[in-house]
Design a protein around this motif. Sequence first.
Motif, PDB file in Angstrom:
ATOM      1  N   SER A   1      27.771  21.870 -10.399  1.00 40.28           N
ATOM      2  CA  SER A   1      27.156  20.682  -9.795  1.00 40.28           C
ATOM      3  C   SER A   1      28.188  19.642  -9.382  1.00 40.28           C
ATOM      4  N   LEU A   2      29.103  19.305 -10.302  1.00 34.57           N
ATOM      5  CA  LEU A   2      30.096  18.280  -9.981  1.00 34.57           C
ATOM      6  C   LEU A   2      31.119  18.788  -8.975  1.00 34.57           C
ATOM      7  N   TYR A   3      31.516  20.053  -9.129  1.00 37.53           N
ATOM      8  CA  TYR A   3      32.500  20.611  -8.194  1.00 37.53           C
ATOM      9  C   TYR A   3      31.960  20.570  -6.766  1.00 37.53           C
ATOM     10  N   ASN A   4      30.706  20.992  -6.587  1.00 37.69           N
ATOM     11  CA  ASN A   4      30.112  20.984  -5.249  1.00 37.69           C
ATOM     12  C   ASN A   4      29.945  19.560  -4.716  1.00 37.69           C
ATOM     13  N   PHE A   5      29.665  18.623  -5.617  1.00 40.18           N
ATOM     14  CA  PHE A   5      29.579  17.214  -5.234  1.00 40.18           C
ATOM     15  C   PHE A   5      30.936  16.710  -4.743  1.00 40.18           C
ATOM     16  N   ILE A   6      31.973  17.051  -5.476  1.00 39.86           N
ATOM     17  CA  ILE A   6      33.341  16.648  -5.116  1.00 39.86           C
ATOM     18  C   ILE A   6      33.745  17.242  -3.766  1.00 39.86           C
ATOM     19  N   LYS A   7      33.437  18.528  -3.606  1.00 40.20           N
ATOM     20  CA  LYS A   7      33.808  19.210  -2.363  1.00 40.20           C
ATOM     21  C   LYS A   7      33.016  18.676  -1.176  1.00 40.20           C
ATOM     22  N   HIS A   8      31.720  18.477  -1.356  1.00 41.61           N
ATOM     23  CA  HIS A   8      30.848  17.997  -0.274  1.00 41.61           C
ATOM     24  C   HIS A   8      31.286  16.619   0.213  1.00 41.61           C
ATOM     25  N   ASN A   9      31.694  15.784  -0.717  1.00 44.83           N
ATOM     26  CA  ASN A   9      32.069  14.411  -0.362  1.00 44.83           C
ATOM     27  C   ASN A   9      33.575  14.218  -0.184  1.00 44.83           C
ATOM     28  N   ARG A  10      34.298  15.350  -0.162  1.00 45.30           N
ATOM     29  CA  ARG A  10      35.747  15.345   0.115  1.00 45.30           C
ATOM     30  C   ARG A  10      36.485  14.363  -0.799  1.00 45.30           C
ATOM     31  N   LEU A  11      36.153  14.440  -2.081  1.00 45.31           N
ATOM     32  CA  LEU A  11      36.753  13.528  -3.055  1.00 45.31           C
ATOM     33  C   LEU A  11      38.058  14.069  -3.623  1.00 45.31           C
ATOM     34  N   MET A  12      38.334  15.334  -3.367  1.00 46.95           N
ATOM     35  CA  MET A  12      39.603  15.965  -3.764  1.00 46.95           C
ATOM     36  C   MET A  12      40.038  16.879  -2.625  1.00 46.95           C
ATOM     37  N   PRO A  13      41.355  17.110  -2.472  1.00 47.78           N
ATOM     38  CA  PRO A  13      41.863  17.945  -1.363  1.00 47.78           C
ATOM     39  C   PRO A  13      41.654  19.435  -1.611  1.00 47.78           C
ATOM     40  N   ILE A  14      40.372  19.871  -1.508  1.00 50.53           N
ATOM     41  CA  ILE A  14      40.054  21.281  -1.780  1.00 50.53           C
ATOM     42  C   ILE A  14      39.308  21.946  -0.637  1.00 50.53           C
ATOM     43  N   THR A  15      39.124  21.225   0.470  1.00 47.35           N
ATOM     44  CA  THR A  15      38.456  21.820   1.634  1.00 47.35           C
ATOM     45  C   THR A  15      39.489  22.469   2.537  1.00 47.35           C
ATOM     46  N   LYS A  16      39.035  23.350   3.420  1.00 45.76           N
ATOM     47  CA  LYS A  16      39.959  24.111   4.270  1.00 45.76           C
ATOM     48  C   LYS A  16      40.843  23.218   5.128  1.00 45.76           C
ATOM     49  N   ASP A  17      40.271  22.122   5.638  1.00 46.17           N
ATOM     50  CA  ASP A  17      41.045  21.252   6.521  1.00 46.17           C
ATOM     51  C   ASP A  17      41.796  20.163   5.750  1.00 46.17           C
ATOM     52  N   ASN A  18      41.667  20.174   4.435  1.00 47.60           N
ATOM     53  CA  ASN A  18      42.393  19.203   3.613  1.00 47.60           C
ATOM     54  C   ASN A  18      42.679  19.844   2.260  1.00 47.60           C
ATOM     55  N   LEU A  19      43.663  20.737   2.252  1.00 51.90           N
ATOM     56  CA  LEU A  19      43.927  21.554   1.072  1.00 51.90           C
ATOM     57  C   LEU A  19      45.285  21.211   0.470  1.00 51.90           C
ATOM     58  N   ASP A  20      45.272  20.947  -0.823  1.00 50.14           N
ATOM     59  CA  ASP A  20      46.518  20.685  -1.545  1.00 50.14           C
ATOM     60  C   ASP A  20      46.930  21.965  -2.264  1.00 50.14           C
ATOM     61  N   PRO A  21      47.951  22.681  -1.742  1.00 45.95           N
ATOM     62  CA  PRO A  21      48.347  23.960  -2.340  1.00 45.95           C
ATOM     63  C   PRO A  21      48.832  23.821  -3.780  1.00 45.95           C
ATOM     64  N   VAL A  22      49.418  22.675  -4.108  1.00 46.60           N
ATOM     65  CA  VAL A  22      49.902  22.467  -5.477  1.00 46.60           C
ATOM     66  C   VAL A  22      48.719  22.390  -6.442  1.00 46.60           C
ATOM     67  N   LEU A  23      47.689  21.625  -6.049  1.00 47.60           N
ATOM     68  CA  LEU A  23      46.496  21.503  -6.879  1.00 47.60           C
ATOM     69  C   LEU A  23      45.817  22.861  -7.061  1.00 47.60           C
ATOM     70  N   ILE A  24      45.695  23.615  -5.981  1.00 44.33           N
ATOM     71  CA  ILE A  24      45.050  24.931  -6.050  1.00 44.33           C
ATOM     72  C   ILE A  24      45.841  25.859  -6.970  1.00 44.33           C
ATOM     73  N   ALA A  25      47.173  25.830  -6.845  1.00 46.09           N
ATOM     74  CA  ALA A  25      48.030  26.677  -7.679  1.00 46.09           C
ATOM     75  C   ALA A  25      47.869  26.311  -9.155  1.00 46.09           C
ATOM     76  N   GLU A  26      47.844  25.018  -9.435  1.00 41.74           N
ATOM     77  CA  GLU A  26      47.672  24.556 -10.815  1.00 41.74           C
ATOM     78  C   GLU A  26      46.315  24.986 -11.373  1.00 41.74           C
ATOM     79  N   ALA A  27      45.286  24.866 -10.527  1.00 36.71           N
ATOM     80  CA  ALA A  27      43.934  25.227 -10.949  1.00 36.71           C
ATOM     81  C   ALA A  27      43.838  26.718 -11.262  1.00 36.71           C
ATOM     82  N   MET A  28      44.410  27.550 -10.401  1.00 36.89           N
ATOM     83  CA  MET A  28      44.369  28.995 -10.608  1.00 36.89           C
ATOM     84  C   MET A  28      45.195  29.406 -11.830  1.00 36.89           C
TER      85      MET A  28
END
Length: 281
Positions: free
Chosen positions: A183-210
Amino acid sequence: MLMNKLSKQQNSVSITKTLPNTTSKEISIYNSHITDKKLKEFSTKEDLMLMNSLIVRWANYVGVETPEASQLNMLANFIKEHFPTFNAYDLKECISMLASQSLETDAEHYGKISPIYVSKVLKAYQEHKNNVVFKVRENIEKLKEAEVVPMPNEERIANFKKLLTIAKNENTQGLTYIDSGDSLYNFIKHNRLMPITKDNLDPVLIAEAMEYGNKLYIEQRKKKVTETVIKNQDFKKISDMEYDKKDMIRKYAREFVVGKYLLIMNLEELLEKINIEMLKY
């Protein structure tokens, strides 16, 4: 046993209930699939007599010689073994469809009821039944969805504010918030509150998350192995974890992103500005 029976009855559909684009015959097939005794559960003398009587009916309906007693028992056991999830109603319906030539099959009996002939006919019926069960189940879901009264916007917003408050409090206490249903993840993604969308992606954050997701998966797997050994349990759950490995790692990675957001989230500010558009995801 009683609870299981009640559960089955709740999943069945009353014949008197209108189900769009569904015939009463299709509902009967579905209901028998949910509630009736399966052939694999047939064990009594009465069960065997019922099976044999249905095979005799089959022979009579297609106009062939009635099998002898030993052949009847052989055919009954063959059907039980190879079509264990069928029930008596399935056999009756299959025979009826076969006699009325409404079952799509090119099976030929050549004057007798043989295992090969029976298998070919029942496989054709199985395909028909699978289509019916899927169709009825799908129509039931559509009917349920149509009956659901949408939650008022004000209530949805109030509930989500409570969710945000709980999540923030847990995060502040150093706990990992378990984001059930994302629920919160989809809320964050929908409202672009973190750089996790395709057009605004933070590779460092994604790497850390994985990396976090993979590490947590390994920890959870070790715990499960230890628990399985200590309790002398089946290792099937460990195998299931391996099968679900990618999904589990991604789930943990999403929770890592949620945790990162909760750290920087200004709760009071977000509670002030949240609106229904922010929840449309």
